[in-house]
Design an enzyme around this catalytic site. Structure first.
Site, PDB file in Angstrom:
ATOM      1  NE  ARG A  37     -47.724 122.082  19.549  1.00  0.00           N
ATOM      2  CZ  ARG A  37     -47.927 121.014  20.050  1.00  0.00           C
ATOM      3  NH1 ARG A  37     -48.987 120.461  19.957  1.00  0.00           N
ATOM      4  NH2 ARG A  37     -47.083 120.580  20.880  1.00  0.00           N
ATOM      5  CG  HIS A 107     -48.931 110.886  18.892  1.00  0.00           C
ATOM      6  ND1 HIS A 107     -49.221 112.079  19.732  1.00  0.00           N
ATOM      7  CD2 HIS A 107     -47.618 110.648  18.969  1.00  0.00           C
ATOM      8  CE1 HIS A 107     -47.938 112.573  19.986  1.00  0.00           C
ATOM      9  NE2 HIS A 107     -47.092 111.711  19.679  1.00  0.00           N
ATOM     10  CG  ASP A 175     -43.004 109.024  24.804  1.00  0.00           C
ATOM     11  OD1 ASP A 175     -42.788 108.890  26.190  1.00  0.00           O
ATOM     12  OD2 ASP A 175     -42.977 109.814  24.050  1.00  0.00           O
ATOM     13  CG  HIS A 178     -46.088 109.035  25.590  1.00  0.00           C
ATOM     14  ND1 HIS A 178     -46.368 109.124  24.323  1.00  0.00           N
ATOM     15  CD2 HIS A 178     -46.058 110.371  26.092  1.00  0.00           C
ATOM     16  CE1 HIS A 178     -46.296 110.339  23.992  1.00  0.00           C
ATOM     17  NE2 HIS A 178     -45.940 110.984  25.013  1.00  0.00           N
ATOM     18  CD  GLU A 255     -40.856 112.259  21.460  1.00  0.00           C
ATOM     19  OE1 GLU A 255     -41.401 111.565  22.384  1.00  0.00           O
ATOM     20  OE2 GLU A 255     -41.398 112.327  20.693  1.00  0.00           O
TER      21      GLU A 255
HETATM   22 ZN    ZN Z   1     -45.773 113.040  24.899  1.00  0.00          ZN
HETATM   23 FE    FE Z   2     -42.870 110.751  22.246  1.00  0.00          FE
HETATM   24 FE    FE Z   3     -45.034 111.336  19.925  1.00  0.00          FE
END
Ligand code: ZN
Ligand code: FE
Ligand code: FE
Length: 275
Positions: A37, A107, A175, A178, A255
């Site tokens: 972050r 990302h 993912d 996602h 994750e």
């Molecule tokens: Zn995510």
């Molecule tokens: Fe991911």
């Molecule tokens: Fe990711």
């Protein structure tokens, strides 16, 4: 036997991550190249990395899937911030040379009102520049949930970035949370989604997976990860994923909202699903 792992803390160095991975039954792992972050990166330690590389080899690990910081937005609207993100990307790829031959996933970015086309152009421009030195790492674009102005929620957008970059050496990390949140129904039609992936992107570009259940229903565009089997994807989806002929040899990274004991249990669960 599949390659399963999870996100590990990079704060103790690379060798420490390999040891932690071994202690929880993992044979791959992910880590943030810098504060996820923020932008601060760890001091580099060549001796530590060399030891890690030899352990990864002797222990038969699959490819690692490093993760770029969430804050690195290559298509943010402010030109100065965008330039900073591009420099972070370049520095991350340079750093990956300490662990050669692995993956670096990130990302793609959020265009924050500039429009998808402008965003795709900016992401591709930054990538082309960062790839130019030819570091021994394969860059992966992550499939996104399509939250807000996120780019990468549609396979077509990832294809457009790949086309604009032009390098055959850029891949995709799928993912599971996602794509389901984005509206690709891997619960009821995994084969159909993979056929569409193949048609638009090409399955040869699919290099790694993130295994996450989702807290939200199909096509919610939310991106909230859940532990395996506790969300809208369900265990049968993960059984299908770990055994799918097009997927089973790829590194699969958890994750899920877990600490190490939870990850250890989920890795054991994944191994029990393998047929
Ligand atoms: Zn995510
Ligand atoms: Fe991911
Ligand atoms: Fe990711």
């Amino acid at each position: 036997m599949g390659f399963f792992g999870c996100h590990l803390s990079a704060s103790g160095g690379n060798t420490a991550m390999v040891k932690t991975a071994l202690s929880i039954g993992a044979n791959t792992f992910a880590f943030f190249t810098r504060n996820p972050r923020g932008s601060k990166a760890k001091k580099e330690d060549a001796a530590d990395s060399e030891k890690a590389v030899s352990m990864l080899q002797s222990e038969g690990f699959g490819k690692l899937v490093a993760h770029g910081a969430y804050t690195m937005n290559l298509c943010t609207a402010d030109a100065e911030a965008r330039q900073f993100a591009a420099e972070i990307l370049e520095d991350d790829l340079r750093r990956m040379a300490a662990l050669p031959g692995n993956f670096y996933n990130f990302h793609p970015g959020s265009h924050v009102g500039q429009g998808t086309e402008a965003g795709i152009y900016q992401i591709a421009a930054a990538l082309k520049k960062a790839l130019a030195p030819g570091y021994p790492v394969t860059v992966l674009l992550e499939t996104m949930a399509g939250k807000g102005s996120e780019i990468g929620g549609r396979f077509e957008e990832l294809r457009a970035i790949l086309d604009a970059v032009g390098s055959k050496d850029v891949g995709v990390c799928l993912d599971t949370c996602h794509v389901y949140d984005a509206g690709y129904d891997i619960v009821n039609d995994l084969d159909g989604v993979l056929a569409e992936f193949d048609r638009i992107i090409g399955l040869d570009r699919l290099k790694a997976l993130h295994l996450n259940d989702s807290k939200n229903p199909f096509a919610s565009h939310k991106d909230r990860h859940e532990c395996l089997g506790k969300g809208s994807l369900g265990i049968d989806t993960f059984r299908a994923v770990v055994n799918h002929p097009s997927l089973k040899d790829k590194p699969m990274i958890l994750e899920t909202p877990n600490e190490l004991p939870g990850y250890q249990a989920e890795i054991a669960l994944l191994r029990s699903l393998e047929s």
